[in-house]
Write a protein that holds these residues in place. Sequence first.
Motif, PDB file in Angstrom:
ATOM      1  N   ALA A  48       0.825  -1.205   0.000  1.00 42.99           N
ATOM      2  CA  ALA A  48       0.000   0.000   0.000  1.00 42.99           C
ATOM      3  C   ALA A  48       0.860   1.256   0.000  1.00 42.99           C
ATOM      4  CB  ALA A  48      -0.935  -0.005   1.203  1.00 42.99           C
ATOM      5  N   ARG A  52       0.796   3.969  -2.925  1.00 37.64           N
ATOM      6  CA  ARG A  52       0.468   5.346  -2.563  1.00 37.64           C
ATOM      7  C   ARG A  52       1.522   6.312  -3.097  1.00 37.64           C
ATOM      8  NH1 ARG A  52       0.308   6.889   3.742  1.00 37.64           N
ATOM      9  NH2 ARG A  52       2.515   6.343   3.489  1.00 37.64           N
ATOM     10  N   TRP A  57      -2.810   4.329  -5.571  1.00 39.02           N
ATOM     11  CA  TRP A  57      -3.774   3.940  -4.545  1.00 39.02           C
ATOM     12  C   TRP A  57      -3.876   5.050  -3.508  1.00 39.02           C
ATOM     13  CZ3 TRP A  57      -2.911   3.497   0.732  1.00 39.02           C
ATOM     14  CH2 TRP A  57      -3.979   2.982   1.481  1.00 39.02           C
ATOM     15  N   GLN A  63      -8.633  -1.097  -2.298  1.00 37.99           N
ATOM     16  CA  GLN A  63      -8.059  -2.283  -2.935  1.00 37.99           C
ATOM     17  C   GLN A  63      -7.966  -3.388  -1.888  1.00 37.99           C
ATOM     18  OE1 GLN A  63      -4.552  -1.550  -5.233  1.00 37.99           O
ATOM     19  NE2 GLN A  63      -3.908  -3.674  -5.266  1.00 37.99           N
ATOM     20  N   PHE A  65      -5.933  -5.881  -0.579  1.00 34.41           N
ATOM     21  CA  PHE A  65      -4.527  -6.288  -0.641  1.00 34.41           C
ATOM     22  C   PHE A  65      -4.328  -7.755  -0.285  1.00 34.41           C
ATOM     23  CE2 PHE A  65      -4.254  -1.695  -0.282  1.00 34.41           C
ATOM     24  CZ  PHE A  65      -3.248  -1.396  -1.197  1.00 34.41           C
ATOM     25  N   CYS A 175      -6.100  -1.177   4.627  1.00 38.97           N
ATOM     26  CA  CYS A 175      -4.789  -1.348   3.988  1.00 38.97           C
ATOM     27  C   CYS A 175      -3.942  -2.315   4.818  1.00 38.97           C
ATOM     28  CB  CYS A 175      -4.076  -0.012   3.823  1.00 38.97           C
ATOM     29  SG  CYS A 175      -3.895   0.915   5.361  1.00 38.97           S
ATOM     30  N   VAL A 326      -0.222   2.989   6.976  1.00 40.52           N
ATOM     31  CA  VAL A 326       0.005   2.370   5.668  1.00 40.52           C
ATOM     32  C   VAL A 326       1.311   1.589   5.659  1.00 40.52           C
ATOM     33  CG1 VAL A 326       0.328   2.811   3.204  1.00 40.52           C
ATOM     34  CG2 VAL A 326      -1.360   4.127   4.490  1.00 40.52           C
TER      35      VAL A 326
END
Length: 826
Positions: A48, A52, A57, A63, A65, A175, A326
Amino acid sequence: MNRARCADAHRRITLDAGWQVAEAPAGSELARIDALAWVPARVPGTAAGALRAANLWDWDRPQRFDDADFWWRVRFAAEPGSAVLGFEGLATLADVWLDGEHLLASASMFLAHEIPVEFRGEAEHELVIRCRALTPELAIKRPRPRWRVPMLEHQQLRWIRTTLLGRTPGWSPPCPPVGPWRPAWIEYRALQLGAIDIDVALSEKHDIGEVEVAAELDARIRRAVLVVERDGKRDAAALAPRDGRWRGSVRVADPELWWPHTHGEPALYTLAILAATDDGELRIELGRTGFRRIELDRGDGADFRLRVNGVPMFCRGACWTPLDAVTLGAAPEAYRAAIAQARAAGMNMLRVGGTMVYEDDAFYDALDEHGILLWQDFMFANMDYPEDEEFVASVLAEVDQQLAGWRARPSLAVLCGNSEGGQQAAMSGAARERWTPALFHDILPARVRALGATYVPSSTWGGAFPHAANAGPASYYGVGAYLRPLDDARRAEVRFASECLAFANIPFDGGMPGGGALRMHQAAWKARSPRDLGAGWDFDDVRDHYVRRLFGIDPAELRVSDHERYLALGRAATGEAMARTFAEWRRARSPTGGGLIWFLRDLWPGAGWGVVDAHGMPKPCWYALRRALAPIAIAISDEGVNGLVVHVFNDAPTPLAARVELELHRGGDIATGRGGADVRVSAHGAIELAATDFFDGFLDLSWAYRFGPPVADLIHAKLVTTAGEPVAETFWFPAGLPVTRDYDVGLAATVAAVDGGVAYLLTVATRAFAQSITIDVPGFVAEDNGFHLAPGQSRTLALRATGAGGRGHGSISALNAERGIRFQLA
């Protein structure tokens, strides 16, 4: 992992740059990865985090993951020779290849790995990591759990050693961590270092500190000396080989003690082994430690209060969350800043809960340095964990690694088997014998006993049922989620709130997604409102309940007619509820040994449980807590027909000689009385004073007897030095918190630049009582916020730039003022 480091004999190369990451369908193979769409990445990091950074994303583009494989690769040059390839954390089901050779299969994100490797003459090497999709693993048919966990979508996560972060849709952002979330490195070792056990002890009289070491050292070492150093003073003793280890101890006479910062100074000593081989001398760094005694006082068997160096503690703080939800990582300076911020709020304990992750060494270093105690859960929460041989073996390997890193850390106060495990079993209707699984009640305590740390099997344990608040630690949400009145904090006889006071705390505008334009009923707000899955309410409703209780106003109607007013009252209400609860628990006669707020910091922007927003900025409730949790503080409680009681708290290591002054006001600016008394509070002590004793005759200050209107609708209590300098203050409202805005309070402000405009000094004054003053200066953070001013009172406080600063306008408002004022930064 062991904290021992030897720069003289170990050369570490961190593999942090040049990485790429690519997504692939579940079940993908090494042979086909060249065709994947690769994007740049950094390690430590997560999928993630990399997406990012590549703008592929964000929170608004969800999403799954856990549904996909993620591949990581890096090319690097390495000197020929023997080395160790290290991975400090791989999330979660991971395989590692070096130059096409499979080196490692890992099934736990909490296990570190060291792999001996031999680099030959190739100019470049390739390291590849595959993190397999969890979803297919969760679909494997296994025995069903004996109870369900409502906050989880996948009950079979209990089989997989990974974090619940990102996998609890009601409160954590979507995430889940995937990838090498902890550092990867290569280390060339001229000498071998094995396990190094460090035990630190302090005599009962606190006059002798002892450091004992048992170290596995390279066979080429001929001599070793243990040294303990502080402020240029060194104590040392030779180590001697015995039973396969070099052993010995150093005794330090009259050591400076390590204290929680609220009660003294956290004195630290540096430890090292000075060793010699035939080729020369080297220094093995063992980190820093402190001399302290931490004991658990169970009193009548239900009590739960820590004693540090013989002094009973009131532990207060919060439950820690990763600084970046994240990537799960941060730079050492970010950890230091976050821990310093907790210290500034008067907190002296943080808990790392079982729903989170084990933190970086920089986090634990900062706790030691700043004098903040640690309640450390092992990473288990709520679920019915298996106890088969393979699972337990993996857990014990994980636990052993963590214990090696925590050993000799002075901040470590409590080790906890799990978060709410017994509570979840009991609340789900499981039979009583299932509340005490062997993993947490037999296996783990046997493993941690050697550390001498306090161990509890679960964060909620000890009463007639695991989550009873009146025995042992408990998750206390009587005030909070269960919508009890504020006096339930006393009625429940809370002994230790291992988590408590969860509200959807509204940040200042900068802490919300989209800033101040967002409205509570909009989807972007509600998507991030913490909730229990399946519940018909969320924690916005909890906050609104206390707005109604404290201000006597319907928040739903207010939200429609005046949203800004709704936000202002919501911000004030949660801080007020927290401050009153902690004042209750700090009373001299309170049975409560501590309280830890559920979440120090939000995981993502929004009105989350944290008292600090996701960007690290204090919320309004943080300021209320700082006033309530200060080492030296004053509070008032309503004891009904017994009147008001003034409480003075002195956690400091020296006695407090001061004066308490009470000022009575009515109608905003009419003085109706004044009284005072000199007080003396012992070191680490607290006293209670009947407020009526401050006056010549009886005054119905609590308005309990109600023979006419209240003597005052505002009581201002001040704690001042014998010279009249302010130390602390509090306010009490016998008729309840004001809610109307029907008069001009006469706010005024002056501002002066200091340090070349990097900071300003702001003086705020008022003619009449000003309630919950809010200071808003874009680009700056105020030293205090949300505070009251008594009639005629003024305060000067600092404005500190959060970035480049600015030279624009600021504004000041008060809950009871018809209009705010603006001021210009010079």
